[in-house]
Enzyme design. Structure first.
Site, PDB file in Angstrom:
ATOM      1  N   HIS A  16       7.521  52.505 100.456  1.00  0.00           N
ATOM      2  CA  HIS A  16       7.039  51.578  99.425  1.00  0.00           C
ATOM      3  C   HIS A  16       7.860  50.301  99.496  1.00  0.00           C
ATOM      4  O   HIS A  16       9.074  50.333  99.332  1.00  0.00           O
ATOM      5  CB  HIS A  16       7.172  52.202  98.039  1.00  0.00           C
ATOM      6  CG  HIS A  16       6.348  51.500  97.007  1.00  0.00           C
ATOM      7  ND1 HIS A  16       6.561  50.178  96.673  1.00  0.00           N
ATOM      8  CD2 HIS A  16       5.314  51.909  96.253  1.00  0.00           C
ATOM      9  CE1 HIS A  16       5.692  49.824  95.755  1.00  0.00           C
ATOM     10  NE2 HIS A  16       4.927  50.851  95.476  1.00  0.00           N
ATOM     11  N   LYS A  34      -7.777  43.142  97.509  1.00  0.00           N
ATOM     12  CA  LYS A  34      -7.319  41.753  97.480  1.00  0.00           C
ATOM     13  C   LYS A  34      -8.401  40.820  98.001  1.00  0.00           C
ATOM     14  O   LYS A  34      -8.464  39.654  97.626  1.00  0.00           O
ATOM     15  CB  LYS A  34      -6.041  41.626  98.320  1.00  0.00           C
ATOM     16  CG  LYS A  34      -5.365  40.260  98.229  1.00  0.00           C
ATOM     17  CD  LYS A  34      -3.921  40.338  98.704  1.00  0.00           C
ATOM     18  CE  LYS A  34      -3.852  40.652 100.165  1.00  0.00           C
ATOM     19  NZ  LYS A  34      -4.227  39.504 100.997  1.00  0.00           N
TER      20      LYS A  34
END
Length: 912
Positions: free
Chosen positions: A154, A581
């Site tokens: 992450h 996105k």
């Protein structure tokens, strides 16, 4: 504007056992932290923390916000660090309290209201048997299943291993309080909790330096070792006993990883990290194998004076160089001693370490492949079965075999990932340096594909050991050579797939095949072969729409069939992040679902199996949500018993942080895959398809109108969220952007989502939905029909409602005030606010609800509890951002901002 969710608003469900346990746990841990702060730093310090938390949690925060502003404005940088640490610690402890209460609920057997789906593989098998599934069909289905959660790093992870250890111990102690304990024992546990929390308070919460790939590998493996691997072992033991009559379980569940192999835009990932990851993983699994063999050796002191054994076992035992006369009549022990020594030799070869309790033996040949280890174990099993002794060791030996078949010597298959643009540049240089005269980058798609097919038709290499190459090409070839060596050392299963980011054309699939041919992982000729799977990743809305055409072009090539092998299965990865996105939440989810259906249709038409690899993140905007529910919401015919899906960053700890939770989630995922695979494929309702298509297209345009068409939006994003500060912080090991530009299309999807969650917009999880409904002209009745007849849309709505509830537009407005262009910032925020309000109204109208999440009271309470922890951190972060943007470059200020970022991330959990 206050948060629409509050604990007070949830009082009707306040007497639920889970709610009571959550509140009790949270209160205890909060009190203990306050006690530790007062004990270690004094009452004034504890009072400062309590004042900030109380002021931020008031129901009418307009006046309290001013009080907070005044309180935080007077803080020095050192005090800001102190307060950020305290608030972040409260946030982390609140999560622990909630998680422990959740585990208690599960232990007590409480089912979720209205949810009758099988939650374990055993129950799923029973359900299918009750539906009339024949044993033969079940055996076939189970044997073909391939369920693979894939752990990924992450980019916003900052926790240290020592803090994860503290959390684990606090969770363990809290779990002990599930039982009614005598007062003295309860007091002892409370004192132990105080000590752990005090130690946590004196431990640096987060890394001041940027986390490395090595750190990411170590952190993930700690969870694998302590919870995931034990959960897998337990599951295989249970499945063998309860489902074993329907076929072999071993291939059913495996683990995968990107840690050390995902080099897309990551300069720190290379051949060395690949070797490190595999060696680290190998050490974990080989130590477990050796420990199990050692226990079997201890138990099986069976003498041939009392029981016969097989000739194969005697032959195996005869290879042991054990000088003890006391074991001459104990062939099981001798055989297991040989197996142990060969495992230890494997560990020495692969990890440069012997396994625990091993004596260094240079005269023992290591196993060349995991299959040889399994074969020796099966000799032991076969001898026991033939001579009536299988029950002497229970199921331990069979479970060992099944785990070995699933995990090999590598534990988790490691994927390689690279961007298609890098492959293009690498091949361009190889062709140039080989003197072919080919300028690969100048070729059109047709010419590229023709050239690459030609390269795969022969054995001649492009690479010469006598030629010097550029830095990027050298690094790519070295990484692929490391992968080739890994396959030779660990076996084919150690490399899960070669994932091609930014796949858009046929040449994107062919390029890595030509590159892998240079290191011996692909063999050219009239019938090319490959020992690594190629997995194109379709990410944007356009790529998802174009994916079926690319798949068809690939499968139409004769060489694809020889590369895919005798039982051809093509893996395709679907991207939730970049598609979100690119086109917003609704268009992204719809694009992934339609793409999956179209890919399944194309694969079936071409006579090839399909395995979809879902690139999900933790947040709703990136495909997050319960994994089992996500599987069951997939279009019929797309699961086919096979699925891989990423488990990312902070979600690894949440879903697999302890053994019971890991087991529950893995078992539930396997059950969901089985049930989804057996769901009949129906022709879609044309009205539903038309309505969903209209909504997705209209939502896409609504999202693009704000994010890409409004010229002021880019500056708004960089000023109204902490993205600029996040990019500059030592968070994660991967750069936040693929380029040095501020363009949103160049920004990685995770920092995009992360920034919106930090500022409490949660925009990627809902923006565009209401505009899409309006543009498409859909009525409430049409939307209700969609939700009632379309699992996909119902799941989409459920996850979107969570994102809407997690939003806090009052706090978001405070971030907007940081923007220097007040007029444009207010205009854009007003647009976002209207969309949020409209999406909330529509979501509630569809299910005739009165408030967000009022149909999921425990989830609503979870969101409200998170707000109690996160709200004060947001207010503190706003003060610190204002100072930073005013020119204050104090290092302590930077550290304080990092602490608020990490604390908010911990409290919200679904951050990226």
């Amino acid at each position: 504007m206050r948060n629409p969710l509050s604990l007070a608003a949830l009082s009707p469900g306040g007497d639920r056992p889970t709610s009571r346990h959550v509140r009790q746990n949270a209160s205890l841990l909060s009190d203990l932290l306050n006690e530790a702060i007062a004990y270690l730093d004094g009452e004034d310090a504890a009072r400062l923390v309590a004042t900030a938390r109380k002021a931020a949690s008031q129901e009418t925060p307009d006046g309290e916000a001013a009080r907070l502003d005044h309180l935080f404005a007077d803080l020095s940088s050192e005090q800001a660090i102190f307060l950020a640490r305290a608030l972040a610690s409260h946030s982390m402890l609140a999560n622990i309290g909630e998680d422990v209460a959740g585990r208690r609920r599960h232990a007590e057997g409480d089912a979720q209201p209205g949810d009758a789906r099988p939650r374990t593989l055993v129950d799923a098998v029973k359900a299918l048997v009750a539906q009339g599934k024949s044993p033969e069909d079940l055996t076939k289905v189970l044997a073909a299943m391939n369920v693979v959660p894939v752990l990924t790093a992450h980019p916003t992870e900052v926790r240290r291993r020592s803090m994860v250890d503290r959390e684990t111990e606090i969770s363990r102690l809290m779990a002990l309080r599930r039982h009614h304990l005598p007062p003295d024992l309860d007091a002892e546990i409370r004192e132990n909790l105080f000590r752990e929390i005090a130690l946590m308070w004196r431990t640096r919460l987060y890394r001041p330096e940027r986390i490395t790939v090595k750190d990411e590998i170590r952190n993930a493996l700690s969870i694998v070792r302590t919870s995931i691997l034990p959960a897998i072992i337990d599951l295989y033991g249970d499945w063998s006993r309860q489902v074993g009559a329907h076929g072999q379980m071993a291939p059913l569940l495996k683990m995968g990883s990107w840690l050390g192999g995902d080099r897309d835009g990551h300069p720190g990932v290379n051949g060395d990290t690949l070797k490190l990851a595999l060696a680290s993983q190998s050490r974990v699994i080989l130590d477990w194998y050796a420990g199990e063999v050692r226990k079997l050796w201890s138990n099986l002191a069976v003498s041939t004076a009392y029981v016969p054994v097989s000739e194969e076992l005697l032959a195996l035992a005869a290879q042991t160089k054990d000088p003890s006369v006391h074991r001459l009549d104990e062939p099981y022990r001798l055989a297991l001693e040989l197996i142990f020594d060969r495992l230890s030799a494997v560990s020495q070869k692969l990890t440069n370490q012997w396994v625990a309790f091993a004596t260094a033996r240079t005269d023992v040949e290591p196993y060349g492949h995991p299959d040889a280890f399994v074969a020796d174990l099966k000799i032991v099993i076969d001898s026991l079965e033939r001579n009536g002794g299988e029950r002497l060791v229970g199921s331990a030996l069979r479970t060992l075999v099944e785990v070995a078949q699933a995990c090999g010597f590598h534990l988790m298959s490691l994927d390689l990932r690279q961007n298609a643009d890098v492959h293009e540049r690498t091949l361009h240089e190889l062709f140039q340096r080989a003197g072919t005269g080919v300028k690969y980058l100048d070729l059109d798609e047709e010419a590229r594909s023709k050239l690459l097919i030609g390269e795969l038709s022969h054995q001649r290499p492009l690479v010469s050991p006598f030629t010097a190459y550029g830095e990027e090409t050298t690094r790519e070839l070295a990484t692929m050579e490391a992968a080739a060596q890994a396959v030779r050392d660990y076996g084919h299963g150690c490399i899960g797939a070669y994932v091609i980011s930014k796949s858009a054309t046929l040449s994107d699939i062919l390029e890595p095949l030509v590159l892998l041919k240079q290191v011996g992982l692909v063999w050219g000729g009239a019938a090319p072969r490959a020992s690594v799977k190629i997995s194109p990743l379709f990410e944007t809305i356009g790529d998802l729409e174009n994916g079926p055409r690319v798949l068809r072009q690939w499968l139409e090539l004769p060489l694809s069939r020889t590369i895919l092998g005798d039982r051809p299965v093509q893996e395709i990865m679907l991207g939730y992040s970049d598609s979100n996105k690119d086109g917003g939440y609704v268009a992204s989810r719809r694009g992934v679902a339609r793409g999956a259906s179209a890919l399944a249709f194309e694969a079936e038409r071409m006579g090839v199996g399909l395995q979809l690899f879902h690139g999900r993140g933790g947040s709703v905007g990136r495909g997050g949500g319960p994994a089992a529910e996500a599987v069951l919401a997939q279009p019929a015919g797309t699961v086919q018993g096979r699925i891989r899906m990423t488990e990312q960053g902070e979600m690894i700890a949440r879903r697999f942080g302890d053994q019971p939770t890991a087991r529950r989630n893995l078992d539930g995922l396997a059950a969901a895959v089985l049930m989804a695979s057996e769901r009949p494929v129906h022709r879609p309702d044309p009205k539903i398809e038309a309505a969903m298509t209209a909504l997705a297209e209209a939502s896409f345009h609504g999202f693009r109108a704000l994010v890409y068409d409004d010229p002021a939006f880019e500056d708004f994003f960089w000023s109204a969220t902490p993205i600029g500060e996040i990019v500059g912080l030592n968070i994660g090991s991967r750069p936040a952007s693929r380029t040095a530009s501020r363009k949103i299309e160049d920004l990685r999807a995770i920092p995009w989502v992360f920034s919106w969650s930090q500022a409490r917009f949660m925009l990627p999880g809902w923006y565009g939905f209401a505009a899409g409904v309006e543009r498409a002209g859909l009525s409430t009745q049409q939307l209700q029909d969609l939700a009632g007849g379309f699992d996909f849309f119902a799941s989409l709505l459920s996850n979107m409602e969570l994102a809407l509830a997690q939003s806090h537009m009052g706090i978001a407005a405070r971030y907007v005030a940081l923007s220097p262009d007040k007029a444009d910032a207010q205009r854009i925020f007003d647009t976002i606010q209207r969309e949020h309000d409209a999406a909330s109204r529509i979501a509630l109208a569809i299910r005739d609800g009165g408030a967000l999440l009022d149909n999921q009271p425990e989830l609503a309470e979870s969101v409200a509890l998170a707000g109690l922890s996160v709200d004060p951190l947001n207010h503190l972060q706003l003060e610190l951002l204002a100072r930073r943007r005013a020119g204050d470059q104090d290092e302590n200020l930077r550290l304080a901002i990092q602490l608020t970022v990490a604390g908010i991330a911990a409290g919200l959990r679904n951050t990226g």
